[in-house]
Motif scaffolding. Sequence first.
Motif, mmCIF file in Angstrom:
data_model
loop_
_atom_site.group_PDB
_atom_site.id
_atom_site.type_symbol
_atom_site.label_atom_id
_atom_site.label_comp_id
_atom_site.label_asym_id
_atom_site.label_seq_id
_atom_site.Cartn_x
_atom_site.Cartn_y
_atom_site.Cartn_z
ATOM 1 N N SER A 25 0.860 -1.181 0.000
ATOM 2 C CA SER A 25 0.000 0.000 0.000
ATOM 3 C C SER A 25 0.891 1.223 0.000
ATOM 4 C CB SER A 25 -0.910 0.022 1.235
ATOM 5 O OG SER A 25 -0.177 0.374 2.390
ATOM 6 N N HIS A 26 0.311 2.358 -0.326
ATOM 7 C CA HIS A 26 1.117 3.568 -0.382
ATOM 8 C C HIS A 26 1.453 4.077 1.014
ATOM 9 C CE1 HIS A 26 0.738 3.616 -4.652
ATOM 10 N NE2 HIS A 26 -0.564 3.690 -4.596
ATOM 11 N N LEU A 27 0.803 3.548 2.039
ATOM 12 C CA LEU A 27 1.153 3.912 3.408
ATOM 13 C C LEU A 27 2.235 2.986 3.948
ATOM 14 C CD1 LEU A 27 -2.351 4.767 4.922
ATOM 15 C CD2 LEU A 27 -0.576 6.349 4.152
ATOM 16 N N GLN A 28 2.126 1.690 3.682
ATOM 17 C CA GLN A 28 3.118 0.724 4.146
ATOM 18 C C GLN A 28 4.305 0.624 3.192
ATOM 19 O OE1 GLN A 28 3.441 -1.054 6.852
ATOM 20 N NE2 GLN A 28 1.459 -0.920 7.882
ATOM 21 N N GLY A 29 4.100 1.072 1.965
ATOM 22 C CA GLY A 29 5.168 0.990 0.985
ATOM 23 C C GLY A 29 4.949 -0.138 -0.001
ATOM 24 N N LEU A 30 5.553 -0.024 -1.175
ATOM 25 C CA LEU A 30 5.382 -1.011 -2.241
ATOM 26 C C LEU A 30 6.596 -1.905 -2.410
ATOM 27 C CD1 LEU A 30 3.652 1.214 -4.950
ATOM 28 C CD2 LEU A 30 2.590 -0.285 -3.265
ATOM 29 N N PRO A 38 15.578 7.789 8.085
ATOM 30 C CA PRO A 38 14.665 6.662 8.309
ATOM 31 C C PRO A 38 13.214 7.105 8.501
ATOM 32 C CG PRO A 38 16.618 6.507 9.709
ATOM 33 C CD PRO A 38 16.602 7.888 9.137
ATOM 34 N N GLN A 39 12.306 6.254 8.023
ATOM 35 C CA GLN A 39 10.874 6.511 8.197
ATOM 36 C C GLN A 39 10.348 5.942 9.510
ATOM 37 O OE1 GLN A 39 8.958 8.332 6.311
ATOM 38 N NE2 GLN A 39 9.470 8.156 4.145
ATOM 39 N N ASN A 40 11.029 4.916 10.040
ATOM 40 C CA ASN A 40 10.556 4.262 11.266
ATOM 41 C C ASN A 40 11.741 3.611 11.968
ATOM 42 O OD1 ASN A 40 10.951 1.663 9.902
ATOM 43 N ND2 ASN A 40 9.067 2.146 8.799
ATOM 44 N N ASN A 41 11.468 2.976 13.112
ATOM 45 C CA ASN A 41 12.549 2.398 13.908
ATOM 46 C C ASN A 41 13.223 1.226 13.195
ATOM 47 O OD1 ASN A 41 13.995 2.364 16.530
ATOM 48 N ND2 ASN A 41 13.116 0.306 16.673
ATOM 49 N N ALA A 42 12.445 0.433 12.471
ATOM 50 C CA ALA A 42 13.026 -0.699 11.743
ATOM 51 C C ALA A 42 14.032 -0.204 10.702
ATOM 52 C CB ALA A 42 11.925 -1.518 11.072
ATOM 53 N N GLU A 43 13.682 0.859 9.988
ATOM 54 C CA GLU A 43 14.609 1.427 9.006
ATOM 55 C C GLU A 43 15.836 2.008 9.692
ATOM 56 O OE1 GLU A 43 12.998 4.137 6.207
ATOM 57 O OE2 GLU A 43 11.602 2.689 5.329
ATOM 58 N N GLY A 63 5.752 5.913 -1.737
ATOM 59 C CA GLY A 63 4.504 6.425 -2.299
ATOM 60 C C GLY A 63 3.839 7.490 -1.460
ATOM 61 N N ALA A 64 4.055 7.473 -0.128
ATOM 62 C CA ALA A 64 3.334 8.400 0.744
ATOM 63 C C ALA A 64 4.243 9.355 1.495
ATOM 64 C CB ALA A 64 2.486 7.603 1.745
ATOM 65 N N ASP A 65 5.451 8.907 1.849
ATOM 66 C CA ASP A 65 6.372 9.708 2.661
ATOM 67 C C ASP A 65 5.668 10.270 3.893
ATOM 68 O OD1 ASP A 65 8.588 11.050 3.564
ATOM 69 O OD2 ASP A 65 8.451 12.687 2.124
ATOM 70 N N PRO A 66 5.174 9.405 4.788
ATOM 71 C CA PRO A 66 4.349 9.860 5.918
ATOM 72 C C PRO A 66 5.049 10.828 6.858
ATOM 73 C CG PRO A 66 5.016 7.565 6.220
ATOM 74 C CD PRO A 66 5.380 7.945 4.816
ATOM 75 N N ARG A 67 6.377 10.793 6.944
ATOM 76 C CA ARG A 67 7.104 11.709 7.830
ATOM 77 C C ARG A 67 7.644 12.937 7.093
ATOM 78 N NH1 ARG A 67 7.837 9.772 12.839
ATOM 79 N NH2 ARG A 67 7.560 7.528 13.182
#
Length: 338
Positions: free
Chosen positions: A15-20, A259-264, A172-176
């Motif tokens: 998804s464009h929120l979770q990434g493709l 990074p977009q999140n802690n995992a990244e 797709g979204a770049d939420p941050r």
Amino acid sequence: MKHQHYTILISSYGSHLQGLGHIVRDISLYRALALNHEVIFHAAGVTRQVYRKLQQEGVRNIVQGTLRQTILSYYPNLIIYDKPYALGMMESFYGVPHPPVVALDYFYYQDPRICAAINIYNHNLKKGQSVLFRRIYEGLEYSIVRDEVLSYRKQKSFSQGMARRVLLTFGGADPRNNTQKSIAILERLAHPPVSVYVIVGPKFRKGVEYRLGKNHRYRIETNVQEMGALMGSIDIAFCGAGVTLAELMALGCPCVIIPQNNAELLLARSIAKKGGVLLLESRQTTQGNHVQRVQRLIKHWHDREAMGHRAQQLVDGHGRERVLEIIRKELIRHASLV
């Protein structure tokens, strides 16, 4: 695998929120496996845009619904499970004959249904923790890179002098809104203008094109058809630590990671320690030391060359073949037990 025809089920998510990223690499696996096997692509929960992308990329036998229903309909010889860790453990298919499962980026190590896990980085396995997986493969060497991108691997060269072409791509979204943070860094650099290519996804924050800086030449790119060619032509990329990073590393492109999140963040730290990327870890990305580090990378071509060569050592472009070999072994192993 050439001498035996199997039914393989790829259960993916994008998804464009979770990434493709999961969808992109699973398409690559699909194409290789479909040459000799029947491959079912389970794409539950994807958007219409993602469904159309699958069709445009030549994926056939796309099914939706629950994983349990799909298994009962096709009785696959093997499942390739590739969904974001944030979605939780693989859904239940209790009471259904249990095919072997090869899971990608799967960190629920006590799930007994998994025969083999292939993880780019260990996000959850702790010392002394009990593990029910039979086989675990981990490392950047399992990064799956598209053929479109790999075709530019040998052509990549390092521009002497100052970098001239910069790519900003955060999914797709770049939420941050890391694209805007990257632009802010570039605007603070003390050097002549560069060409900046900004990839804008379908669900990108609105208005980014109206907040571009004035010190560089910005170009907004949407729906890029030749991403490999674009990646192969740039000197530095700003990105997250996902599938796009692996592709850029395979090309030897120096990357600045926000990074977009802690995992990244954890993955980027491990790569940065090996000299493969420049990580901007603090939330205050425009602070002086971050700007100075980026400026040095842009200014000194030998730093970019060293980072690019190290990146190519870490991601050598043969990850898909390694993953396919693991799948082949699991198919043979299961067939011998039936």
